[in-house]
Design a protein around this motif. Structure first.
Motif, mmCIF file in Angstrom:
data_model
loop_
_atom_site.group_PDB
_atom_site.id
_atom_site.type_symbol
_atom_site.label_atom_id
_atom_site.label_comp_id
_atom_site.label_asym_id
_atom_site.label_seq_id
_atom_site.Cartn_x
_atom_site.Cartn_y
_atom_site.Cartn_z
ATOM 1 N N GLN A 120 0.841 -1.196 0.000
ATOM 2 C CA GLN A 120 0.000 0.000 0.000
ATOM 3 C C GLN A 120 0.878 1.249 0.000
ATOM 4 N N PRO A 121 0.666 2.181 -0.950
ATOM 5 C CA PRO A 121 1.413 3.444 -0.920
ATOM 6 C C PRO A 121 1.011 4.277 0.288
ATOM 7 N N LEU A 122 1.966 4.984 0.851
ATOM 8 C CA LEU A 122 1.701 5.891 1.962
ATOM 9 C C LEU A 122 2.572 7.123 1.778
ATOM 10 N N LYS A 123 1.947 8.193 1.317
ATOM 11 C CA LYS A 123 2.669 9.411 0.981
ATOM 12 C C LYS A 123 3.764 9.074 -0.039
ATOM 13 N N ASN A 124 5.033 9.321 0.293
ATOM 14 C CA ASN A 124 6.113 9.025 -0.653
ATOM 15 C C ASN A 124 6.740 7.658 -0.433
ATOM 16 N N ASN A 125 6.193 6.885 0.494
ATOM 17 C CA ASN A 125 6.770 5.594 0.830
ATOM 18 C C ASN A 125 5.786 4.465 0.554
ATOM 19 N N PHE A 126 6.132 3.254 1.036
ATOM 20 C CA PHE A 126 5.307 2.085 0.804
ATOM 21 C C PHE A 126 5.212 1.260 2.085
ATOM 22 N N ILE A 127 4.030 0.684 2.303
ATOM 23 C CA ILE A 127 3.802 -0.205 3.430
ATOM 24 C C ILE A 127 3.625 -1.622 2.887
ATOM 25 N N TRP A 128 4.421 -2.546 3.402
ATOM 26 C CA TRP A 128 4.332 -3.952 3.048
ATOM 27 C C TRP A 128 3.860 -4.738 4.268
ATOM 28 N N ALA A 129 3.026 -5.739 4.024
ATOM 29 C CA ALA A 129 2.613 -6.648 5.093
ATOM 30 C C ALA A 129 2.759 -8.076 4.580
ATOM 31 N N TYR A 130 3.241 -8.960 5.443
ATOM 32 C CA TYR A 130 3.463 -10.334 5.017
ATOM 33 C C TYR A 130 3.651 -11.232 6.242
ATOM 34 N N HIS A 131 3.442 -12.527 6.039
ATOM 35 C CA HIS A 131 3.671 -13.517 7.090
ATOM 36 C C HIS A 131 5.034 -14.179 6.908
ATOM 37 N N THR A 132 5.622 -14.559 8.015
ATOM 38 C CA THR A 132 6.817 -15.404 8.006
ATOM 39 C C THR A 132 6.569 -16.581 8.944
ATOM 40 N N LYS A 133 7.268 -17.668 8.701
ATOM 41 C CA LYS A 133 7.108 -18.877 9.517
ATOM 42 C C LYS A 133 8.000 -18.768 10.753
ATOM 43 N N ALA A 134 7.464 -19.231 11.883
ATOM 44 C CA ALA A 134 8.228 -19.262 13.141
ATOM 45 C C ALA A 134 7.930 -20.587 13.819
ATOM 46 N N ASN A 135 8.809 -21.583 13.585
ATOM 47 C CA ASN A 135 8.581 -22.947 14.069
ATOM 48 C C ASN A 135 7.253 -23.462 13.501
ATOM 49 N N GLU A 136 6.294 -23.749 14.387
ATOM 50 C CA GLU A 136 5.006 -24.268 13.910
ATOM 51 C C GLU A 136 3.939 -23.188 13.826
ATOM 52 N N SER A 137 4.313 -21.930 14.005
ATOM 53 C CA SER A 137 3.344 -20.828 13.953
ATOM 54 C C SER A 137 3.793 -19.794 12.919
ATOM 55 N N TYR A 138 3.079 -18.670 12.883
ATOM 56 C CA TYR A 138 3.369 -17.619 11.911
ATOM 57 C C TYR A 138 3.491 -16.275 12.614
ATOM 58 N N ASN A 139 4.258 -15.388 12.016
ATOM 59 C CA ASN A 139 4.330 -13.990 12.438
ATOM 60 C C ASN A 139 3.785 -13.111 11.327
#
Length: 250
Positions: free
Chosen positions: A180-199
């Protein structure tokens, strides 16, 4: 605040899952409806974008009441029902005093404008509208000034399907990534794996580099299909149990 960083504004916990959220961008406040799973009775809370409580909890004793809107100091509820004839109603609550400005079971809510509720009477043929003043509870059958919708700037990040820049491409992303653009920058969102769960991670970047990254939610048992919603410079996250809301200022 350091420029181009992700800063937590507040974190709120609720005893039961959140069912609905309504926002007033003019007064920068949120209204929350959460329900006890055992009896499904609703409770309502209102707080501003800094996390300050405006209404800590307002309980209803009938499960048919639900959140419709918030406008500054006024909370608007709508009643619904599954029986025939359908039991409907409108209630306006003054948030600071918890006093009821208006309750009416003979009117059916059709729309909410800035300062007014548009409704029809249950026993009058369709085509005749009535307007309930949110501040006073007074009812009029005509309005001489133009009606405007409340200012609500709510945005949801779309999934990104283009070519990823190298600084994002090398991250251990699981499944979808949102941009998502935010003013002159960008916001990224994503999951990563952490053992048997997610962040769930949030990242702010320019076109060429990452400025800041935060783990927003951890130990998730499953991926979140819609990571957040944005209102102006605030980003709001719901936990996977829907009992916590976290706000970040970016």
């Amino acid at each position: 605040m350091t420029k181009y960083t992700i800063n937590k504004a507040f974190e709120k916990y609720f005893p039961y899952p959140i069912w609905k959220i309504e926002i007033d961008c003019t007064k920068k406040c949120l209204a929350i409806e959460y329900r006890n799973p055992e009896n499904t009775l609703p409770t309502f809370a209102v707080f501003d974008f800094s996390g300050r409580d405006l209404l800590r909890s307002y309980e209803e004793q009938e499960k048919e009441w639900t959140l419709e809107a918030v406008q500054g100091d006024y909370l608007i509820l709508k009643q619904f029902g599954s029986n025939t004839p359908i039991k409907e109603g409108i209630k306006i609550i003054h948030v600071p005093s918890k006093s009821i400005i208006y309750t009416g079971m003979e009117y059916i809510l059709h729309d909410v404008f800035q300062g007014y509720i548009k409704a029809t009477h249950r026993s009058i043929p369709s085509g005749l509208n009535f307007y309930i003043n949110i501040h006073t509870g007074e009812i009029q059958n005509r309005i001489n000034t133009p009606l405007n919708y409340p200012l609500i700037h709510v945005h949801y990040p779309p999934p990104y399907t283009g070519k990823l820049p190298q600084f994002i491409e090398n991250l251990p992303v699981v499944d979808t990534i949102w941009l998502q653009p935010l003013k002159n920058n960008f916001i990224w969102a994503y999951h990563t794996k952490a053992n048997e769960s997610y962040n769930l991670n949030l990242c702010i970047s320019s076109r060429t580099e990452i400025f800041d990254t935060k783990i927003i939610l951890n130990n998730l048992t499953r991926l979140i299909p819609q990571p957040y919603f944005q209102v102006e410079e605030y980003i709001f996250f719901l936990s996977n149990t829907k009992q916590k809301i976290v706000a970040y200022l970016v």
